[in-house]
Scaffold this active site. Structure first.
Site, PDB file in Angstrom:
ATOM      1  N   SER A 140     -14.921  85.543  -9.257  1.00 10.80           N
ATOM      2  CA  SER A 140     -14.600  84.608 -10.327  1.00 10.80           C
ATOM      3  C   SER A 140     -15.887  83.957 -10.808  1.00 10.80           C
ATOM      4  O   SER A 140     -16.843  83.784 -10.036  1.00 10.80           O
ATOM      5  CB  SER A 140     -13.647  83.533  -9.797  1.00 10.80           C
ATOM      6  N   TYR A 153     -10.593  76.457  -4.031  1.00 12.54           N
ATOM      7  CA  TYR A 153     -10.808  77.825  -4.514  1.00 12.54           C
ATOM      8  C   TYR A 153     -12.289  78.094  -4.798  1.00 12.54           C
ATOM      9  O   TYR A 153     -12.831  79.125  -4.397  1.00 12.54           O
ATOM     10  CB  TYR A 153      -9.972  78.033  -5.775  1.00 12.54           C
TER      11      TYR A 153
END
Length: 329
Positions: A140, A153
């Protein structure tokens, strides 16, 4: 190119993993599917088989290294030696750090970071003796730039990026033909935002611009045959990573002022009443998509340009040649 290849996908029951299974099946790969929910895995496997490929369902919680190893053994016993391993499973808690419990930080770390480590180790046990194979880590843009509400996260994805760097250097040291590649993704329209644990009182949403999970799936499958160090997908991923390199302080201020509101819709929710996927799989089968189809892009111009560089170069060269010829007249 993937005909006959055996590819394992973790997180295969929904979101990016589910879309990746569909894309792999479309390209002829046999697919081993790993996630916690047997029903969604069976549905994903049925989609793969309908496309004419073999599929093996092996339910496991990737935070459990022994369970994941058993799942890998099941897949190899049914489909044959594993050629590619894709780590796509994830979970998160959308809340400020002060509102997140130690148990929640631990669980996200166990799934997003340690689950990826366990997957890589399962793959290496099989690939290193054969001196071949590809490991694709779904990453990501947030592995390079933390944002508010997503500390669980972002921190785990930062750890994954550091782990991949170390692993890559070790493989180079041993002159290994096993490859590891990291696919850095933008905000996606997946079920994640419908079942992520949150303290927010409005439905969470991805950071705009939003892309469909098929954009990510095509990039993941492309990375299998082009396992370079990193693939950046989406213009927002590019400017997020480069922005962190060049103007990190300004990004702190911008994100602090805008990003908490930017990750919430106008849809009210009761966070205490909704199901989440942190410790157990929620019911139902949403497939690959979340609720943002109307806002999500099914193509990324940046990714198209990135994967068609010779064609783009030829086009630019042709335009320059025509311009030069015109100027000489």
């Amino acid at each position: 190119m993937l005909n006959g290849k055996v590819v394992v996908v973790t997180g295969a029951s929904a979101g990016v993993g589910r879309a990746t299974v569909r894309e792999l099946a479309r390209q002829g790969a046999a697919v081993g599917l790993i996630a916690r929910d047997r029903g969604r895995l069976d549905a994903a496997a049925a989609e793969a088989r309908a496309a004419g490929v073999r599929a093996c369902v092996a339910p496991a919680d990737i935070s459990d290294a022994d369970a994941l190893e058993r799942a890998a053994a099941t897949i190899e016993a049914e489909l044959g030696p594993i050629d590619v391993w894709v780590n796509a499973a994830m979970t998160a808690v959308l809340a400020e750090v002060s509102d997140t419990t130690p148990e929640e930080f631990k669980r996200v770390t166990e799934v997003v970071y340690l689950g990826s480590v366990h997957g890589v180790q399962c793959a290496l046990r099989r690939m290193l003796p054969r001196n071949e194979g590809v490991i694709v880590q779904v990453g990501s843009a947030l592995s390079r730039r933390g944002i508010p509400l997503q500390a669980t996260y972002c921190a785990a994805k930062h750890a994954v990026k550091g782990f991949c760097d170390s692993l890559r250097a070790e493989l180079i040291h041993h002159d290994s033909n096993v490859k590891v590649t990291l696919v850095q993704l933008p905000g996606l329209n997946t079920p994640q935002f419908g079942w992520v644990r949150t303290r927010l009182e409005h439905h969470p949403q991805p950071v705009a611009p939003i892309y469909q999970p098929e954009v990510a799936a095509r990039a993941v499958v492309h990375a299998i045959s082009h396992p370079k160090r990193e693939h950046w997908v989406g213009g927002s991923t590019v400017y997020t990573i480069l922005g962190e390199k060049l103007i990190s302080g300004a990004m702190d201020r911008f994100l602090g002022r805008t990003n908490e509101d930017g990750q919430q819709t106008d849809i009210p929710i009761d966070p205490a009443e909704r199901d989440d996927n942190l410790f157990s799989p929620p019911p139902g089968d949403p497939g690959a998509h979340g609720i943002f189809d109307a806002d999500a892009h099914d193509r990324s111009p940046q990714w198209w340009l990135n994967t068609h560089r010779p064609l783009v170069a030829a086009g630019v060269g042709g335009i320059v040649a025509v311009a030069v010829a015109a100027a000489r007249r």
